[in-house]
Design a protein around this motif. Structure first.
Motif, PDB file in Angstrom:
ATOM      1  N   MET A   1       0.829  -1.197   0.000  1.00 20.96           N
ATOM      2  CA  MET A   1       0.000   0.000   0.000  1.00 20.96           C
ATOM      3  C   MET A   1       0.861   1.244   0.000  1.00 20.96           C
ATOM      4  N   VAL A   2       0.254   2.330  -0.547  1.00 23.07           N
ATOM      5  CA  VAL A   2       0.903   3.626  -0.537  1.00 23.07           C
ATOM      6  C   VAL A   2      -0.162   4.675  -0.230  1.00 23.07           C
ATOM      7  N   ASP A   3       0.101   5.480   0.777  1.00 29.56           N
ATOM      8  CA  ASP A   3      -0.848   6.496   1.229  1.00 29.56           C
ATOM      9  C   ASP A   3      -0.218   7.865   1.042  1.00 29.56           C
ATOM     10  N   MET A   4      -0.466   8.483  -0.110  1.00 28.92           N
ATOM     11  CA  MET A   4       0.093   9.789  -0.406  1.00 28.92           C
ATOM     12  C   MET A   4      -0.766  10.925   0.154  1.00 28.92           C
ATOM     13  N   ALA A   5      -1.942  10.598   0.703  1.00 30.47           N
ATOM     14  CA  ALA A   5      -2.814  11.607   1.307  1.00 30.47           C
ATOM     15  C   ALA A   5      -2.636  11.681   2.814  1.00 30.47           C
ATOM     16  N   ASN A   6      -1.788  10.797   3.360  1.00 31.08           N
ATOM     17  CA  ASN A   6      -1.518  10.772   4.800  1.00 31.08           C
ATOM     18  C   ASN A   6      -2.798  10.612   5.613  1.00 31.08           C
ATOM     19  N   ILE A   7      -3.637   9.679   5.178  1.00 30.06           N
ATOM     20  CA  ILE A   7      -4.895   9.407   5.863  1.00 30.06           C
ATOM     21  C   ILE A   7      -4.701   8.334   6.930  1.00 30.06           C
ATOM     22  N   ILE A   8      -3.872   7.336   6.628  1.00 27.50           N
ATOM     23  CA  ILE A   8      -3.693   6.189   7.510  1.00 27.50           C
ATOM     24  C   ILE A   8      -2.510   6.437   8.446  1.00 27.50           C
ATOM     25  N   HIS A   9      -2.715   6.145   9.725  1.00 25.44           N
ATOM     26  CA  HIS A   9      -1.624   6.264  10.696  1.00 25.44           C
ATOM     27  C   HIS A   9      -0.539   5.236  10.391  1.00 25.44           C
ATOM     28  N   ILE A  10       0.706   5.565  10.715  1.00 26.58           N
ATOM     29  CA  ILE A  10       1.827   4.697  10.369  1.00 26.58           C
ATOM     30  C   ILE A  10       1.688   3.318  11.005  1.00 26.58           C
ATOM     31  N   ASP A  11       1.135   3.230  12.205  1.00 30.87           N
ATOM     32  CA  ASP A  11       0.923   1.925  12.845  1.00 30.87           C
ATOM     33  C   ASP A  11      -0.146   1.127  12.110  1.00 30.87           C
ATOM     34  N   ASP A  12      -1.179   1.826  11.640  1.00 30.13           N
ATOM     35  CA  ASP A  12      -2.237   1.144  10.897  1.00 30.13           C
ATOM     36  C   ASP A  12      -1.747   0.701   9.524  1.00 30.13           C
ATOM     37  N   GLU A  13      -0.810   1.440   8.944  1.00 30.90           N
ATOM     38  CA  GLU A  13      -0.232   1.026   7.668  1.00 30.90           C
ATOM     39  C   GLU A  13       0.458  -0.321   7.805  1.00 30.90           C
ATOM     40  N   LEU A  14       1.144  -0.508   8.907  1.00 34.70           N
ATOM     41  CA  LEU A  14       1.815  -1.782   9.151  1.00 34.70           C
ATOM     42  C   LEU A  14       0.807  -2.917   9.245  1.00 34.70           C
ATOM     43  N   VAL A  15      -0.325  -2.674   9.921  1.00 32.59           N
ATOM     44  CA  VAL A  15      -1.372  -3.690  10.051  1.00 32.59           C
ATOM     45  C   VAL A  15      -1.965  -4.032   8.688  1.00 32.59           C
ATOM     46  N   LEU A  16      -2.247  -3.012   7.890  1.00 37.66           N
ATOM     47  CA  LEU A  16      -2.839  -3.244   6.573  1.00 37.66           C
ATOM     48  C   LEU A  16      -1.864  -3.956   5.643  1.00 37.66           C
ATOM     49  N   ASN A  17      -0.589  -3.574   5.679  1.00 33.61           N
ATOM     50  CA  ASN A  17       0.409  -4.248   4.842  1.00 33.61           C
ATOM     51  C   ASN A  17       0.531  -5.720   5.221  1.00 33.61           C
ATOM     52  N   ASN A  18       0.519  -6.006   6.518  1.00 31.34           N
ATOM     53  CA  ASN A  18       0.594  -7.400   6.966  1.00 31.34           C
ATOM     54  C   ASN A  18      -0.634  -8.188   6.518  1.00 31.34           C
ATOM     55  N   LEU A  19      -1.793  -7.550   6.559  1.00 30.94           N
ATOM     56  CA  LEU A  19      -3.018  -8.215   6.109  1.00 30.94           C
ATOM     57  C   LEU A  19      -2.960  -8.509   4.617  1.00 30.94           C
ATOM     58  N   LEU A  20      -2.491  -7.543   3.823  1.00 33.34           N
ATOM     59  CA  LEU A  20      -2.393  -7.747   2.377  1.00 33.34           C
ATOM     60  C   LEU A  20      -1.375  -8.838   2.038  1.00 33.34           C
ATOM     61  N   LYS A  21      -0.264  -8.906   2.802  1.00 38.54           N
ATOM     62  CA  LYS A  21       0.723  -9.960   2.586  1.00 38.54           C
ATOM     63  C   LYS A  21       0.142 -11.326   2.960  1.00 38.54           C
ATOM     64  N   GLU A  22      -0.645 -11.347   4.021  1.00 36.11           N
ATOM     65  CA  GLU A  22      -1.280 -12.600   4.446  1.00 36.11           C
ATOM     66  C   GLU A  22      -2.263 -13.098   3.395  1.00 36.11           C
ATOM     67  N   ILE A  23      -2.970 -12.167   2.768  1.00 34.25           N
ATOM     68  CA  ILE A  23      -3.909 -12.547   1.701  1.00 34.25           C
ATOM     69  C   ILE A  23      -3.171 -13.182   0.535  1.00 34.25           C
ATOM     70  N   GLU A  24      -2.032 -12.607   0.153  1.00 30.40           N
ATOM     71  CA  GLU A  24      -1.267 -13.200  -0.961  1.00 30.40           C
ATOM     72  C   GLU A  24      -0.682 -14.552  -0.570  1.00 30.40           C
ATOM     73  N   ASP A  25      -0.232 -14.676   0.662  1.00 29.68           N
ATOM     74  CA  ASP A  25       0.374 -15.943   1.088  1.00 29.68           C
ATOM     75  C   ASP A  25      -0.649 -17.074   1.129  1.00 29.68           C
ATOM     76  N   THR A  26      -1.883 -16.760   1.498  1.00 28.83           N
ATOM     77  CA  THR A  26      -2.894 -17.812   1.652  1.00 28.83           C
ATOM     78  C   THR A  26      -3.729 -18.038   0.398  1.00 28.83           C
ATOM     79  N   THR A  27      -3.897 -17.025  -0.433  1.00 30.85           N
ATOM     80  CA  THR A  27      -4.773 -17.158  -1.602  1.00 30.85           C
ATOM     81  C   THR A  27      -4.063 -16.889  -2.920  1.00 30.85           C
ATOM     82  N   GLU A  28      -2.797 -16.403  -2.882  1.00 30.44           N
ATOM     83  CA  GLU A  28      -2.000 -16.046  -4.057  1.00 30.44           C
ATOM     84  C   GLU A  28      -2.573 -14.848  -4.811  1.00 30.44           C
TER      85      GLU A  28
END
Length: 444
Positions: free
Chosen positions: A38-65
């Motif tokens: 993910m990339v947030d150029m509008a600075n809407i998402i907090h940096i801690d939440d970005e980490l959570v979302l990135n981990n979720l997106l990586k988990e989706i690719e790992d489990t479903t490709e």
């Protein structure tokens, strides 16, 4: 004080500065270069939440490709978000080559618009109606309440659930499941879709204003009609009877269905107007007291003469008998039910005439009028009065000419066009997936 003014200035100017930068497809940073999703150029998402979302997106690719790219931009200028999403998807090549199982989740903040861009391989798993259901159920309500992070997270969780559920299904089972998901999405949308779509709320005001104006027009039209009608009658009793008969006016009941409120007011007006006229009839001319009472039909029979009874039996007029409780004085009020000009007898002075046709003396032609002989027979005194009426000219016979209409069939050209999009060679970090323009977009 100066610091306070500076704080106010920054607060007011911050939203303008936030969405002032406009991005193009080429200028959007590719998150894969930083091993992210993910990339947030509008600075809407907090940096801690970005980490959570990135981990979720990586988990989706790992489990479903399935590769999902989340892009949040402050502005794209005058570009259309859908076109921007298609071009960005093709440039990055989201998804794996061959399976084309990529999904671009794009936000354009200044346009308050989001887009789901789906790769070829996910069009059956994530059809547009399903993405619409997910966005309306999980995303849009959170965006409207400015809880963007939670809305994005809940949306991705729902997408992960659907992808995981279908991962190990056979092609037949997956097809049946997709049909079930589509049916459930259609049912949800039909149950929750507003009567007037978002952005057209002004129609409520338009319909409301039109209803009020039409109601006021109907109210004044009916009241004006009744006032004019009653003022044209000769006496109070006839006025009162006219108002009573207006209750059965078919136009009144027809308009009472859609415009029940103004018609209720009209009905109340008729009621009070009749009551007022009835009060006027209670004034006794003999003793000058307000003590007249109307006798019932049975009690008034002894006060009526034969002519008045005959009028009532013929339906031409009826007579109301009023008795003063103070002095015993009586008065009669004749209420006309039919036109007195036709039914009035010049001998007994009752409305008991009946018109009868005798013969045609001169037949009407297309060039001259005719002449008919009639007579009025009084059912009360037996008086007869003969008279002649002029018969209008017969109309000219209309010459009917057969006309034939020929219909020329117009040929409708069906033009088909094919659009081919070639994915530009870009970084292979995403996998080289392609999109055919499928997906769903919405606003909040």
């Amino acid at each position: 004080m100066e610091k306070f003014k500076l704080l106010i200035f920054i607060t007011l100017i911050h939203p303008i500065l936030l969405y002032s930068e406009s991005y193009t497809v080429s200028s959007v940073p590719n998150p894969k270069f930083d091993d992210a999703y993910m990339v947030d150029m509008a600075n809407i998402i907090h940096i801690d939440d970005e980490l959570v979302l990135n981990n979720l997106l990586k988990e989706i690719e790992d489990t479903t490709e399935v590769q999902i790219a989340l892009v949040i931009l402050p502005s794209i200028g005058e570009e259309v978000p859908k076109d921007f999403a298609v071009n960005l998807f093709q440039k990055w090549g989201i998804g794996h080559a061959g399976s084309d199982n990529g999904l671009l989740f794009l936000f354009v903040m200044d346009q308050r618009r989001f887009e789901f861009e789906v790769g070829y391989g996910l069009e059956g798993t994530l059809p547009d109606i399903l993405l619409r259901r997910i966005s309306e159920q999980f995303l849009v309500p959170k965006l409207k309440s400015q809880d963007t992070t939670v809305g994005i997270y809940d949306t991705l969780i729902e997408i992960k659930r659907i992808l995981t559920e279908q991962k190990n299904l056979s092609p037949e089972e997956k097809k049946a499941r997709n049909q079930q998901i589509i049916a459930e999405a259609q049912e949800y949308i039909s149950e929750n879709e507003p009567f007037i779509q978002e952005g057209y709320e002004w129609l409520y005001w338009l319909f409301g204003i039109m209803y009020v104006l039409i109601s006021i027009f109907i109210l004044f039209m009916f009241i004006g009609h009744y006032v004019e009608k009653t003022e044209a009658d000769a006496d109070f009793a006839t006025r009162k009877e006219s108002l009573r008969k207006e209750k059965w006016n078919p136009y009144f009941w027809l308009l009472a269905i859609p415009f029940f409120l103004p018609m209720i007011l009209v009905a109340l007006f008729l009621h009070f107007m009749r009551k007022e006229l009835e009060e006027d009839l209670k004034d006794c001319e003999a003793c000058k007291k307000h003590s007249f009472e109307r006798l019932s039909r049975h009690k008034s029979l002894s006060h009526k003469v034969a002519g008045e009874l005959k009028e009532e039996s013929m339906g031409n007029a009826k007579t109301e008998v009023w008795l003063c409780s103070s002095c015993g004085h009586t008065k009669k009020e004749k209420i006309m039910l039919k036109s007195y000009k036709i039914n009035y007898c010049n001998k007994c002075y009752f409305y008991t005439n009946e018109s009868k046709y005798i013969r045609t003396k001169v037949y009407a032609t297309t060039t001259s009028t005719g002449l008919e002989e009639w007579k009025d027979v009084c059912k009360n005194c037996g008086n007869e009065f003969k008279y002649e009426t002029i018969k209008a000219k017969r109309p000219e016979p209309s010459s009917s000419s057969s006309s034939s209409s020929s219909y020329s069939s117009s040929s409708i050209r069906s033009s088909s066009y094919s659009s081919s999009s070639s994915s530009s060679s870009s970084s292979s970090s995403w996998g080289g997936g392609r999109s055919g323009g499928g997906g769903y977009g919405g606003s909040w």
